[in-house]
Design a protein around this motif. Structure first.
Motif, PDB file in Angstrom:
ATOM      1  N   GLY A   1       2.191   0.461   7.244  1.00 33.47           N
ATOM      2  CA  GLY A   1       3.027   0.946   6.161  1.00 33.47           C
ATOM      3  C   GLY A   1       2.706   2.384   5.787  1.00 33.47           C
ATOM      4  O   GLY A   1       3.614   3.207   5.599  1.00 33.47           O
ATOM      5  N   ALA A   2       1.397   2.689   5.676  1.00 29.84           N
ATOM      6  CA  ALA A   2       1.001   4.054   5.350  1.00 29.84           C
ATOM      7  C   ALA A   2       1.414   5.025   6.459  1.00 29.84           C
ATOM      8  O   ALA A   2       1.869   6.146   6.202  1.00 29.84           O
ATOM      9  CB  ALA A   2      -0.510   4.118   5.122  1.00 29.84           C
ATOM     10  N   GLY A   3       1.269   4.580   7.720  1.00 25.04           N
ATOM     11  CA  GLY A   3       1.657   5.432   8.841  1.00 25.04           C
ATOM     12  C   GLY A   3       3.160   5.674   8.881  1.00 25.04           C
ATOM     13  O   GLY A   3       3.617   6.793   9.120  1.00 25.04           O
ATOM     14  N   LEU A   4       3.936   4.610   8.625  1.00 27.51           N
ATOM     15  CA  LEU A   4       5.391   4.758   8.613  1.00 27.51           C
ATOM     16  C   LEU A   4       5.839   5.656   7.458  1.00 27.51           C
ATOM     17  O   LEU A   4       6.764   6.461   7.606  1.00 27.51           O
ATOM     18  CB  LEU A   4       6.056   3.392   8.490  1.00 27.51           C
ATOM     19  CG  LEU A   4       6.045   2.528   9.756  1.00 27.51           C
ATOM     20  CD1 LEU A   4       6.529   1.116   9.437  1.00 27.51           C
ATOM     21  CD2 LEU A   4       6.927   3.153  10.835  1.00 27.51           C
ATOM     22  N   TYR A   5       5.172   5.529   6.313  1.00 30.12           N
ATOM     23  CA  TYR A   5       5.509   6.394   5.180  1.00 30.12           C
ATOM     24  C   TYR A   5       5.291   7.857   5.539  1.00 30.12           C
ATOM     25  O   TYR A   5       6.127   8.714   5.255  1.00 30.12           O
ATOM     26  CB  TYR A   5       4.679   6.019   3.954  1.00 30.12           C
ATOM     27  CG  TYR A   5       4.739   7.054   2.867  1.00 30.12           C
ATOM     28  CD1 TYR A   5       5.867   7.171   2.071  1.00 30.12           C
ATOM     29  CD2 TYR A   5       3.691   7.948   2.665  1.00 30.12           C
ATOM     30  CE1 TYR A   5       5.945   8.148   1.082  1.00 30.12           C
ATOM     31  CE2 TYR A   5       3.751   8.925   1.686  1.00 30.12           C
ATOM     32  CZ  TYR A   5       4.886   9.016   0.893  1.00 30.12           C
ATOM     33  OH  TYR A   5       4.957   9.993  -0.073  1.00 30.12           O
TER      34      TYR A   5
ATOM     35  N   LEU B   1       0.830  -1.203   0.000  1.00 27.62           N
ATOM     36  CA  LEU B   1       0.000   0.000   0.000  1.00 27.62           C
ATOM     37  C   LEU B   1       0.862   1.250   0.000  1.00 27.62           C
ATOM     38  O   LEU B   1       0.535   2.249  -0.646  1.00 27.62           O
ATOM     39  CB  LEU B   1      -0.933  -0.001   1.208  1.00 27.62           C
ATOM     40  CG  LEU B   1      -1.845   1.228   1.341  1.00 27.62           C
ATOM     41  CD1 LEU B   1      -2.769   1.346   0.146  1.00 27.62           C
ATOM     42  CD2 LEU B   1      -2.650   1.167   2.642  1.00 27.62           C
ATOM     43  N   ALA B   2       1.979   1.214   0.699  1.00 27.37           N
ATOM     44  CA  ALA B   2       2.836   2.396   0.806  1.00 27.37           C
ATOM     45  C   ALA B   2       3.365   2.834  -0.561  1.00 27.37           C
ATOM     46  O   ALA B   2       3.493   4.034  -0.833  1.00 27.37           O
ATOM     47  CB  ALA B   2       3.999   2.126   1.758  1.00 27.37           C
ATOM     48  N   LEU B   3       3.670   1.889  -1.460  1.00 29.56           N
ATOM     49  CA  LEU B   3       4.141   2.266  -2.785  1.00 29.56           C
ATOM     50  C   LEU B   3       3.075   3.053  -3.546  1.00 29.56           C
ATOM     51  O   LEU B   3       3.375   4.063  -4.198  1.00 29.56           O
ATOM     52  CB  LEU B   3       4.539   1.016  -3.579  1.00 29.56           C
ATOM     53  CG  LEU B   3       5.782   0.270  -3.102  1.00 29.56           C
ATOM     54  CD1 LEU B   3       6.017  -0.965  -3.960  1.00 29.56           C
ATOM     55  CD2 LEU B   3       7.017   1.165  -3.121  1.00 29.56           C
ATOM     56  N   ALA B   4       1.820   2.599  -3.467  1.00 27.17           N
ATOM     57  CA  ALA B   4       0.739   3.314  -4.141  1.00 27.17           C
ATOM     58  C   ALA B   4       0.515   4.690  -3.510  1.00 27.17           C
ATOM     59  O   ALA B   4       0.301   5.689  -4.216  1.00 27.17           O
ATOM     60  CB  ALA B   4      -0.542   2.489  -4.086  1.00 27.17           C
ATOM     61  N   VAL B   5       0.561   4.759  -2.186  1.00 29.02           N
ATOM     62  CA  VAL B   5       0.396   6.051  -1.503  1.00 29.02           C
ATOM     63  C   VAL B   5       1.526   7.003  -1.890  1.00 29.02           C
ATOM     64  O   VAL B   5       1.307   8.205  -2.098  1.00 29.02           O
ATOM     65  CB  VAL B   5       0.363   5.836   0.030  1.00 29.02           C
ATOM     66  CG1 VAL B   5       0.396   7.176   0.756  1.00 29.02           C
ATOM     67  CG2 VAL B   5      -0.873   5.045   0.430  1.00 29.02           C
ATOM     68  N   TRP B   6       2.713   6.479  -2.026  1.00 28.79           N
ATOM     69  CA  TRP B   6       3.878   7.290  -2.405  1.00 28.79           C
ATOM     70  C   TRP B   6       3.670   7.915  -3.790  1.00 28.79           C
ATOM     71  O   TRP B   6       3.904   9.111  -4.003  1.00 28.79           O
ATOM     72  CB  TRP B   6       5.115   6.399  -2.409  1.00 28.79           C
ATOM     73  CG  TRP B   6       6.420   7.125  -2.336  1.00 28.79           C
ATOM     74  CD1 TRP B   6       6.634   8.479  -2.418  1.00 28.79           C
ATOM     75  CD2 TRP B   6       7.705   6.530  -2.148  1.00 28.79           C
ATOM     76  NE1 TRP B   6       7.975   8.757  -2.295  1.00 28.79           N
ATOM     77  CE2 TRP B   6       8.647   7.576  -2.139  1.00 28.79           C
ATOM     78  CE3 TRP B   6       8.144   5.220  -1.991  1.00 28.79           C
ATOM     79  CZ2 TRP B   6      10.009   7.349  -1.976  1.00 28.79           C
ATOM     80  CZ3 TRP B   6       9.500   4.990  -1.830  1.00 28.79           C
ATOM     81  CH2 TRP B   6      10.428   6.038  -1.823  1.00 28.79           C
ATOM     82  N   VAL B   7       3.206   7.102  -4.757  1.00 30.15           N
ATOM     83  CA  VAL B   7       2.946   7.621  -6.105  1.00 30.15           C
ATOM     84  C   VAL B   7       1.834   8.671  -6.069  1.00 30.15           C
ATOM     85  O   VAL B   7       1.928   9.715  -6.729  1.00 30.15           O
ATOM     86  CB  VAL B   7       2.582   6.468  -7.059  1.00 30.15           C
ATOM     87  CG1 VAL B   7       2.105   7.009  -8.407  1.00 30.15           C
ATOM     88  CG2 VAL B   7       3.775   5.546  -7.254  1.00 30.15           C
TER      89      VAL B   7
ATOM     90  N   GLY C   1       8.939   8.744   5.751  1.00 28.59           N
ATOM     91  CA  GLY C   1       9.217   8.868   4.326  1.00 28.59           C
ATOM     92  C   GLY C   1       9.424   7.533   3.637  1.00 28.59           C
ATOM     93  O   GLY C   1       9.677   6.506   4.283  1.00 28.59           O
ATOM     94  N   GLY C   2       9.324   7.565   2.306  1.00 26.89           N
ATOM     95  CA  GLY C   2       9.395   6.333   1.535  1.00 26.89           C
ATOM     96  C   GLY C   2      10.761   5.678   1.572  1.00 26.89           C
ATOM     97  O   GLY C   2      10.866   4.451   1.631  1.00 26.89           O
TER      98      GLY C   2
END
Length: 422
Positions: free
Chosen positions: A154-158, A29-35, A162-163
């Motif tokens: 993952g989203a919270g850590l991002y 999920l974090a990769l998609a949130v990052w984009v 940061g990514g």
């Protein structure tokens, strides 16, 4: 499940997989949130999922490659390679670097396919055939538990670190998995299917799936269900918005409810395999999705919670039934190719279904699509249920042992006893 966890070799493997599955759950999920954060585009964010799925087209080549090497060392090296391929994420800074995320996502999809094929063979090598359902059930239970916390973590850590820093945490998970599995002390047979011919053996996995009656029926039924099950990825947002009249963030609550059902399904799955057989368990898993989808056609929160619990139960039953069937009905020398091919056969309809659902939800009433999903999955479950005799409950037969006509279980048990008496 306690029986398989008493085995020191499986406990060690389980510890390594726990580290890698945790890394996997926080990254996806974090990769998609990052984009999304870098581009502001929902479509580009969703493209990361497509990038992960796209390498499934390489399944025959991946399976052939996996089958050329001993399982444990290959699995260790594959985890090390997965950690290494995450390193480019540290260089991502702005919108112009989004291509790096897509590249890493595609390589990660290839790594996921490779690790799945190698893991299936490693479990088959470590665990007696009668404990395969328990081993798969343990792993599915953990995977479902991580679905409850992994994506949100993952989203919270991002958001917090940061990514790039999150990528380092993911790398650590795969490195730990490699180190733990490297500590396994198990007899390594010669590479299964040593020296398979190129390119004739690339299609061996698909040929085995097509030629083994139970596997063929399982994948046809699962493929039919997958053609509509992916609709729910988009329908759930319409259900929350138009049906429950709640904010989109409420989807997270419903996903948590589904995860609880997944834990229940994972814990129950070995017992279901013992009572129904592998095809019967797969049939039950897909069929359970039917009434869940039909219930979601009526927007009521209490009914929706029950429906999502049932949908959660269905997923591990489906996966444990299918994975155990593949491991029990496939010669070890072919297991990498068959697992990779099955992953591709299942993921293809799912990808099409997710994309089709995203289009249809903007054209048709979401309630009609939930009804369609419910009816098709019930039909797929019924199709599989009528074939449950192909894998009768009881002591399983091992690949390579001739399958007697009747009674299957008694003759296999008798064969095992005669071998022990030698």
């Amino acid at each position: 499940m306690r029986t398989v966890l008493r085995r020191p070799d499986f406990r060690l493997l389980f510890g390594g997989l726990l580290a890698s599955m945790t890394a996997e759950s926080i990254l996806l999920l974090a990769l998609a949130v990052w984009v999304k954060d870098l581009t502001g585009s929902n479509g580009l964010a969703g493209g990361t999922i497509f990038a992960i799925i796209a390498p499934m087209t390489l399944a025959p080549l991946v399976g052939w490659f996996v089958d050329r090497y001993p399982r444990r060392p290959f699995f260790v090296v594959a985890n090390l390679a997965t950690a290494a391929l995450l390193t480019p994420l540290i260089a991502v800074r702005d919108r112009n670097d989004v291509w790096i995320i897509y590249l890493v996502a595609a390589l990660y999809g290839l790594s996921y396919l490779t690790l799945s094929a190698a893991l299936s063979g490693l479990i088959r090598q470590l665990v007696p055939v009668e404990l395969l359902a328990e081993a798969n059930g343990v792993l599915q239970t953990v995977r479902q538990g991580l679905r409850l916390i992994g994506p949100l973590a993952g989203a919270g850590l991002y958001a917090a670190i940061g990514g790039g820093a999150l990528a380092v945490i993911g790398m650590a998970g795969f490195l730990v998995a490699a180190a733990v599995v490297a500590a396994l002390r198990t007899a390594e047979p010669s590479p299964p299917g040593a020296g398979p011919r190129w390119p004739a053996e690339l299609g061996a996995g698909l040929r085995h799936l097509a030629g083994e009656r139970a596997l063929r029926r399982a994948l046809l039924g699962y493929g039919l269900g997958s053609l509509v099950m992916g609709f729910t990825e988009s329908l759930i947002f319409a259900y929350v918005d138009h049906g429950l009249r709640r904010d989109a963030a409420f989807v997270g609550v419903l996903v948590t409810v589904q995860g609880i059902g997944g834990l229940v399904g994972g814990l129950c799955s070995p017992g279901v395999v013992r009572r129904l057989g592998e095809v019967g368990t797969l049939a039950a898993g897909i069929a359970f999705f039917g009434p869940a989808a039909l219930a979601l056609a009526y927007p009521d929160l209490r009914l929706g919670v029950a429906a999502l619990l049932l949908a959660g139960v269905s997923l591990p039953l489906t996966m444990v039934g299918l994975n155990t069937l593949i491991q029990r009905r496939t010669p070890p020398r072919l297991l990498g190719r068959v697992t990779a091919a099955a992953e591709a056969v299942v993921s293809g309809p799912q990808a099409v279904s997710i994309g089709t659902g995203a289009l249809l939800v903007g054209i048709l009433d979401y309630r009609l699509l939930f009804v369609l999903t419910g009816l098709v999955t019930l039909l797929a479950g019924g199709y599989l249920w009528h074939a449950r005799h192909l894998t009768p409950p009881g002591r399983p037969a091992t690949p390579g042992v001739p399958r007697p006509r009747r009674p299957v279980d008694h003759e296999v048990v008798g064969t095992t006893r005669r071998r022990r008496g030698r």
